[in-house]
Enzyme design. Structure first.
Site, mmCIF file in Angstrom:
data_model
loop_
_atom_site.group_PDB
_atom_site.id
_atom_site.type_symbol
_atom_site.label_atom_id
_atom_site.label_comp_id
_atom_site.label_asym_id
_atom_site.label_seq_id
_atom_site.Cartn_x
_atom_site.Cartn_y
_atom_site.Cartn_z
ATOM 1 C CB SER C 248 35.355 36.085 47.728
ATOM 2 O OG SER C 248 34.536 35.984 46.594
ATOM 3 C CB SER C 286 37.551 36.449 43.051
ATOM 4 O OG SER C 286 38.100 36.561 44.328
ATOM 5 C CD GLU C 288 40.669 38.440 44.877
ATOM 6 O OE1 GLU C 288 41.188 38.587 43.773
ATOM 7 O OE2 GLU C 288 41.157 37.744 45.798
#
Lengths: 364, 364, 364, 364
Positions: C248, C286, C288
């Site tokens: 991440s 992830s 983000e």
């Protein structure tokens, strides 16, 4: 020696690690058809209805023209929304596409939407008789640098032509259809397409992209990451560019992989990353809007069934599709650049084609 | 004795605790103009281009028609998006309104958008000359139960009429303009408006709502919370209602309070709560879309200034606006019902007016 | 010869066209302080509470620690949300930041949030006395490849240390604070920062980025577009990488430019494009997540004022900030890579530092 | 005669047209368990760690406590986001719930999240061993009017108690668990639940709601639309109310209907309409956050399968669920009010129970 205009791969350059489909085009997905109507006339001094016409309309039929009776799961993402895709709200709400997708210039969205309504009413009389309605999907970019956009030259005839000539061939690219008057990073651009094949276990799926490409500034242009725009800037120093109009891009992703609406929305964001990799910073004035659809799991419009059964890909296998979408987006944008010639247009503006020898020289 | 059609307050019923503006109408906000073009013809057997025409277009000019040169801060919210407001993506991205707002039937969105472009190109030649573009705002509801919608009867002439007759009077309500063929909770409805005055310290601000109202089922209809629809159902048992078409509502909120884009987006959600209080559950097929604008802090289109100074209301004082928006929304919807007569339309459909004596009888 | 670990620019490589601030760090923005608490102990066989501890917490004080009494305008964007920033919903709703921002490992978010509450209750007794509350901001990435994450080693002491040692110096980068156990594209990474100076007319503004960087796969790593990861893959063939955990990135953008909440939300998206340019495809697993704040136009928590006046940048001048945000993001990620050494950690895992000679060799 | 505290239906009042499930509780959905840990101590002068403790934690186990190994499809909606549901970003991104849902006070979110991590690490050692992580779901409302919130009295012990005592009985309502110190429209409230049965063809599905209810002002309170709050205001004129703290509501919807993530997101919005019908205008300071899950179509955490097949309801049959969700939400809120007694708490504050005789008198 001047190279003949061609697709990026014909220059020996490919982007990414996934193989392409046989046509390297969104039409690699079974059932997807694309057609164009291109309008080029006049030599282009200026002014409304007097100058050069460099515009048109592109039609994408995600389900061979049967979108009304058999809809497809769909999603989308707005990277920057200074643009318009009529019908987007409906797509996001219902997660389906039920009309052809039309791409045109900014001021012809209304004309195309009206034309699509007329076309569908004629094709499906039940639209009038059943008190049913549809909301056409019409995306736009601003071609006013080259085109007499205020003349609103796209008419019913063009919309019908784009829809009815749509076929499953390799998509015609460059200055055609809605992309006729478009510009990308100060070079002539327009329509581009590309595809990737993703293997999941024993199954192969295709991800296809079609872009109407009109964004950016020369110095930001990148080829598979390589900042080629910085070099090209010195060559094209004298050249008069559009200012205060950064442009836009509409991207349409199709796939035959069994993705849910939720997955299509997420996948659409990755197309945005692909646009970013070619050099877009999604400028304030840019409409960078992405639509996605899956041809698996079709939905019947009429009928009484309460349930449908849906095969779906586990999220844990979706990453290859993300990468493939980015790759195909980059290559589709580049195909829109390399396939077209230079163009003279409205207000005596000139937009050069991207120089292929410079591209070819660069080997990543 | 049959009561003459009138506004809700003329029946002695008011909703909420805030006082209304002098006209109890969105036109209480200085600079807001509203105009209609109404099309009623034919007696309505059925079929495309043959039946009854019961439609039109309503124009809201948030800045007296100067939206292009002087834009207003704006926001929006989609409660359910099975509908269309062309230009919504752009409003949400830039947080401004720069064209008139048009309201019409579902299949005339394209025609209205195209007409708005033509109108603005003529009014502002710089649109063509400066390579500038605009994206018209066109909202819709589906009037196909009463109107030959597939005939697409709204034309350039109607759009111009709606814009050019727009004025600051009390908004004409009921079966006019875009609302001509609309239905709410199985009763004849259309355009409605209402306003509220909010005092913050020594300052007074107006919140105005205009709705094009087309949603719902009779049994769900509520009057200031009172479930009047359940009673009315028994009276209207025989009556043939539209099915599989729940309808929609487009709501436009204006205010002269100095709100930011962020605050306008948030305020738009409360209009959704107001719609819910009248009985909407925002059905699957409903397009319940809200736009909001503030006439404070106007933004000049042209010029070189880098900054602007903005007066804004602290969030800690925004709650009264939320309540006022809910109240005005409820009353605007009711005004769209009480002001109009019954209507016969396409396919020999009949839609009764809401019975005023039943309404009046109910004292909250 | 092995190069000493250093920042990217110390290798002679810079990204983009805008100049950096004096420190090339988010602390170039007046009033922004950053502190770390780093926990490294154990040699790392495995198992909960037995293995290697490689973790910590980083504190960003956007307004010198006065965030509670004087809040800052803020926004954010979720590129992919398989992660957590506690307090994000509140930031998005109110458009303000009113607590320090803490960055830590995934399973310590709760501990950090609780510690932040205790710290603030002690610092501001009115929190208890006035019946006021705050929602701490805590972002995370998953450091479980190197760190005994299930041991939840971050405690109140660490949170206080990170906050109280926060200062305006060049941000310490690499394997420190929340970034201690992080990995980017299979190389050791952690905290990185960078800044850009944008001139608008006669005014200069700073855009600063701080990342806690933990995403990606080696073959996708890019340096200013150049696909360096493909080359590095051959060198690191034998090397055992984390699988099924893509990682991440949490990015925090600060600026002293007078941007509205709406503009900060939009700017946050461009940080996502910067992440994409370094090689992220925002994988399924992830997180983000991007936060942005502006130190201009501070908002007082207490007081009776109804309005506030703020200076805002016209949207037509915002594009340079978009580009600057992308550039600074790329460089901040790279600084998180080049500044740190290799690390051995939990389960006997080893993560190499990115080889600086390979980076230096590459001249764009 | 004073009526004994009871559920709304025990007063002879029911809301809406759908039948309830056998328990009229979210636990009517097979596999859903609910547990509470309630902390009441001290008599309540004031100040941190000295005053009255009136708080706790409520645990909802959507899949009988097996959420980690077998996740459920989930969605959500933020009506107003001045609140926190940790883990919400993750739920929205992946569309699944993989941990218990905890509800507590604002300043105990961190403590509950940390405790949930510790609990799960102990229960599932693979969390540490497999380098896996989870992001706990913790929602909050602000109980500081009655509770020494700054004392952060909710600990690991309470979280474990709530989870481990969770069962499928009728949910205990009122001043219990996370709802212990909560207030709704100036009356004592807390936890409430309700359910509805929806028939689609031959199939019956249950929609269940659980709320932690803490919002609103007395004058806005409505009972099935009826503005009962206006009447109650005169009776409770003298009564000292909380000010500048409007409160919040967290609502959790469960269903056994086979809904997709996309449908659950949409359904969550209708819970917001239900909240609005009871009188909320979603004030600036309110956190009105909704989570939804479906127990159909469970997703295995571990395994290699590439696809899953799921049965989904056609959108054209979803409207009854929308209505049912609104009804159940209204009744759940009312159950949180009618089941609880008055309470004395922190700072010598007193909150009366809603007077049942007044409620009963009102027959809709």
């Amino acid at each position: 020696m001047k190279l003949k205009r061609c697709r990026l791969r014909d220059l020996g350059i490919s982007i990414g690690k996934f193989p392409t489909g046989p046509k390297n085009s969104i039409t690699d997905i079974a059932g997807v058809k694309v057609g164009h109507s291109t309008i080029i006339k006049g030599t282009g001094k200026q002014g409304t209805r007097k100058g050069a016409v460099r515009t048109g309309v592109t039609a994408i039929l995600p389900n061979s023209g049967n979108e009304y009776t058999q809809s497809l799961k769909a999603g989308g993402f707005v990277l920057n929304g200074a643009g318009e895709v009529s019908g987007l709200t409906h797509i996001i709400e219902w997660g389906i596409i039920e009309t052809p997708i039309l791409l045109t210039n900014t001021l012809s969205v209304g004309s195309c939407a009206e034309s699509a309504v007329k076309y569908m009413v004629q094709k499906y009389p039940e639209l009038g008789n059943r008190h049913d309605v549809v909301i056409p999907i019409v995306g736009e970019c601003d071609d006013s640098w080259l085109n007499d956009i205020a003349g609103t030259h796209v008419t019913y005839k063009n919309v019908v032509e784009a829809i009815e000539t749509a076929n499953t061939d390799l998509v015609e690219e460059g200055s055609v259809g809605g992309g006729t008057g478009m510009i990308c990073c100060d070079f002539k651009a327009g329509i581009g397409s590309s595809s990737r094949v993703v293997k999941i276990g024993n199954d192969s799926y295709t991800v296809g992209i079609l872009v109407m490409c009109n964004f950016g500034e020369m110095e930001d242009l990148r080829l598979d990451g390589y900042p080629i725009g910085r070099k090209l800037c010195s060559k094209f120093k004298e050249y008069q560019r559009r200012r205060e109009n950064y442009g836009s891009i509409i991207a349409v992703l199709g796939t035959d992989a069994p993705l849910t609406v939720h997955q299509l929305n997420r996948l659409s964001k990755r197309v945005g990353l692909g646009i970013g990799r070619v050099g877009s910073y999604a400028a304030n004035g840019s409409g960078e809007i992405i639509l996605s659809f899956s041809t698996a799991n079709k939905i019947e419009r009429f009928g009484d069934s309460v349930y449908y059964s849906f095969k779906a890909l586990h999220d844990r296998h979706i990453d290859p599709f993300y990468l493939a979408a980015i790759e195909a987006t980059e290559e589709a944008i580049w195909n829109s650049l390399t396939t077209t010639d230079s163009m003279h247009g409205a207000s005596e503006h000139f937009v050069p084609a991207v120089p292929l020898d410079e591209i070819k020289k660069h080997e990543v």
